[in-house]
Motif scaffolding. Structure first.
Motif, PDB file in Angstrom:
ATOM      1  N   HIS A  39       0.760  -1.165  -0.128  1.00 43.32           N
ATOM      2  CA  HIS A  39      -0.141   0.120  -0.073  1.00 43.32           C
ATOM      3  C   HIS A  39       0.844   1.235  -0.010  1.00 43.32           C
ATOM      4  O   HIS A  39       0.489   2.351   0.685  1.00 43.32           O
ATOM      5  CB  HIS A  39      -0.833   0.064   1.183  1.00 43.32           C
ATOM      6  N   HIS A  40       1.896   1.337  -0.619  1.00 43.11           N
ATOM      7  CA  HIS A  40       2.828   2.460  -0.750  1.00 43.11           C
ATOM      8  C   HIS A  40       2.282   3.338  -1.674  1.00 43.11           C
ATOM      9  O   HIS A  40       1.791   3.112  -2.569  1.00 43.11           O
ATOM     10  CB  HIS A  40       4.399   2.226  -1.266  1.00 43.11           C
ATOM     11  N   LEU A  41       2.382   4.849  -1.160  1.00 45.56           N
ATOM     12  CA  LEU A  41       1.987   5.705  -2.235  1.00 45.56           C
ATOM     13  C   LEU A  41       3.189   6.792  -2.197  1.00 45.56           C
ATOM     14  O   LEU A  41       3.952   6.785  -1.085  1.00 45.56           O
ATOM     15  CB  LEU A  41       0.822   6.591  -1.521  1.00 45.56           C
ATOM     16  N   ASN A  42       3.503   7.586  -3.155  1.00 44.65           N
ATOM     17  CA  ASN A  42       4.495   8.285  -3.416  1.00 44.65           C
ATOM     18  C   ASN A  42       4.418   9.456  -2.331  1.00 44.65           C
ATOM     19  O   ASN A  42       5.553   9.736  -1.724  1.00 44.65           O
ATOM     20  CB  ASN A  42       4.497   8.943  -4.782  1.00 44.65           C
ATOM     21  N   SER A  43       3.379   9.928  -1.945  1.00 43.19           N
ATOM     22  CA  SER A  43       3.447  11.107  -0.911  1.00 43.19           C
ATOM     23  C   SER A  43       3.845  10.523   0.479  1.00 43.19           C
ATOM     24  O   SER A  43       4.471  11.040   1.276  1.00 43.19           O
ATOM     25  CB  SER A  43       2.003  11.618  -0.692  1.00 43.19           C
ATOM     26  N   LEU A  44       3.168   9.241   0.675  1.00 47.48           N
ATOM     27  CA  LEU A  44       3.922   8.593   2.021  1.00 47.48           C
ATOM     28  C   LEU A  44       5.006   8.158   2.101  1.00 47.48           C
ATOM     29  O   LEU A  44       5.874   8.118   3.138  1.00 47.48           O
ATOM     30  CB  LEU A  44       2.827   7.679   2.342  1.00 47.48           C
ATOM     31  N   ALA A  48       7.820   9.067   5.074  1.00 45.82           N
ATOM     32  CA  ALA A  48       8.727   8.017   5.411  1.00 45.82           C
ATOM     33  C   ALA A  48      10.109   8.388   5.417  1.00 45.82           C
ATOM     34  O   ALA A  48      10.901   8.173   6.352  1.00 45.82           O
ATOM     35  CB  ALA A  48       8.226   6.653   5.003  1.00 45.82           C
ATOM     36  N   ALA A  49      10.531   8.826   4.133  1.00 44.32           N
ATOM     37  CA  ALA A  49      11.991   9.234   4.009  1.00 44.32           C
ATOM     38  C   ALA A  49      12.333  10.528   5.015  1.00 44.32           C
ATOM     39  O   ALA A  49      13.588  10.495   5.538  1.00 44.32           O
ATOM     40  CB  ALA A  49      12.240   9.449   2.674  1.00 44.32           C
ATOM     41  N   GLY A  50      11.494  11.128   4.966  1.00 43.81           N
ATOM     42  CA  GLY A  50      11.662  12.593   5.922  1.00 43.81           C
ATOM     43  C   GLY A  50      11.823  12.367   7.468  1.00 43.81           C
ATOM     44  O   GLY A  50      12.576  12.712   7.947  1.00 43.81           O
ATOM     45  N   LEU A 112      12.604   1.154   1.886  1.00 40.13           N
ATOM     46  CA  LEU A 112      12.429   2.585   1.343  1.00 40.13           C
ATOM     47  C   LEU A 112      13.496   3.410   1.781  1.00 40.13           C
ATOM     48  O   LEU A 112      13.747   4.635   0.924  1.00 40.13           O
ATOM     49  CB  LEU A 112      11.004   3.199   1.639  1.00 40.13           C
ATOM     50  N   VAL A 113      14.321   3.234   2.850  1.00 45.92           N
ATOM     51  CA  VAL A 113      15.337   3.879   3.520  1.00 45.92           C
ATOM     52  C   VAL A 113      16.576   3.297   3.634  1.00 45.92           C
ATOM     53  O   VAL A 113      16.419   1.965   3.749  1.00 45.92           O
ATOM     54  CB  VAL A 113      14.944   4.755   4.470  1.00 45.92           C
ATOM     55  N   LYS A 114      17.624   3.828   3.810  1.00 48.18           N
ATOM     56  CA  LYS A 114      18.698   2.931   4.199  1.00 48.18           C
ATOM     57  C   LYS A 114      18.832   2.940   5.654  1.00 48.18           C
ATOM     58  O   LYS A 114      18.179   3.619   6.321  1.00 48.18           O
ATOM     59  CB  LYS A 114      20.160   4.033   3.743  1.00 48.18           C
TER      60      LYS A 114
END
Length: 200
Positions: A39-44, A48-50, A112-114
């Motif tokens: 259920h990934h969305l670009n905005s989310l 999440a990265a931030g 999605l992140v390191k």
């Protein structure tokens, strides 16, 4: 409030340990990570990265230093000791437990992140809970204490959910991170309240 946070910490820690050690319950961890991934969305993803950057150790230390400098201006030295000890202790506990438990993270395909280090407990969740609990205790007599608690709780919850969404942790990692901070910061608060002369 201290008794409530301590009870909540012990309860969440018990749940996270059960999930970690009971195969039937461990399935919940996998299901949650997979469901979030589907259920990934670009905005989310950007959020999440931030949050991953804002909740990491370097930025948490930076925030703690700024906070302590502000308190130093008002000569709140006992609060500075409380915050410094709380943050440093949280970081130490997170990495000690990561090394002792050595739980692998979810597969890299979910990231999605390191990520750095092992999975259990979630360092980001532990640091977020530490900052939140510290704010609740430091400003316990503030006129807007209820609002501070609400914002701190939202920060803690958002950071924890984002770590699962980013594929960096299982839910039990997040629960353990929250629980360890609730217990650690509350015990530290009680210790410093019992021996106030040692903090001056």
């Amino acid at each position: 409030m201290p008794k409530l946070l301590l009870f909540l910490g012990c309860f969440l820690l018990a749940i996270s340990v059960l999930i970690l050690n009971v195969p039937q319950l461990a399935q919940f961890d996998w299901t949650a990570v997979q469901w979030m991934h589907q259920h990934h969305l670009n905005s989310l993803n950007n959020l999440a990265a931030g949050l991953s950057a804002a909740g990491g150790m370097p930025f948490v230390l930076f925030l703690a230093v700024l906070w302590c400098l502000r308190l130093a201006w008002y000569k709140k030295y006992s609060d500075i000791v409380f915050i410094s000890t709380g943050i440093i202790g949280s970081i130490g506990l997170a990495w000690l437990l990561k090394c002792l438990i050595s739980r692998p993270r979810p597969p890299e395909m979910y990231f999605l992140v390191k990520t750095y280090g092992d999975s259990f407990p979630s360092g980001h969740s532990l640091y977020a809970a530490a900052l939140g609990c510290l704010a609740m205790y430091v400003y316990r007599r503030h006129s807007k204490h209820a609002l501070i608690c609400l914002l701190a709780s939202a920060w803690i919850l958002l950071m924890g959910v984002s770590r699962v969404y980013a594929g960096a942790h299982y839910p039990s990692d997040v629960l353990s991170g929250w629980s360890i901070s609730f217990i650690w910061i509350t015990l530290l608060y009680w210790l410093m309240a019992r021996y106030p002369s040692a903090n001056k």
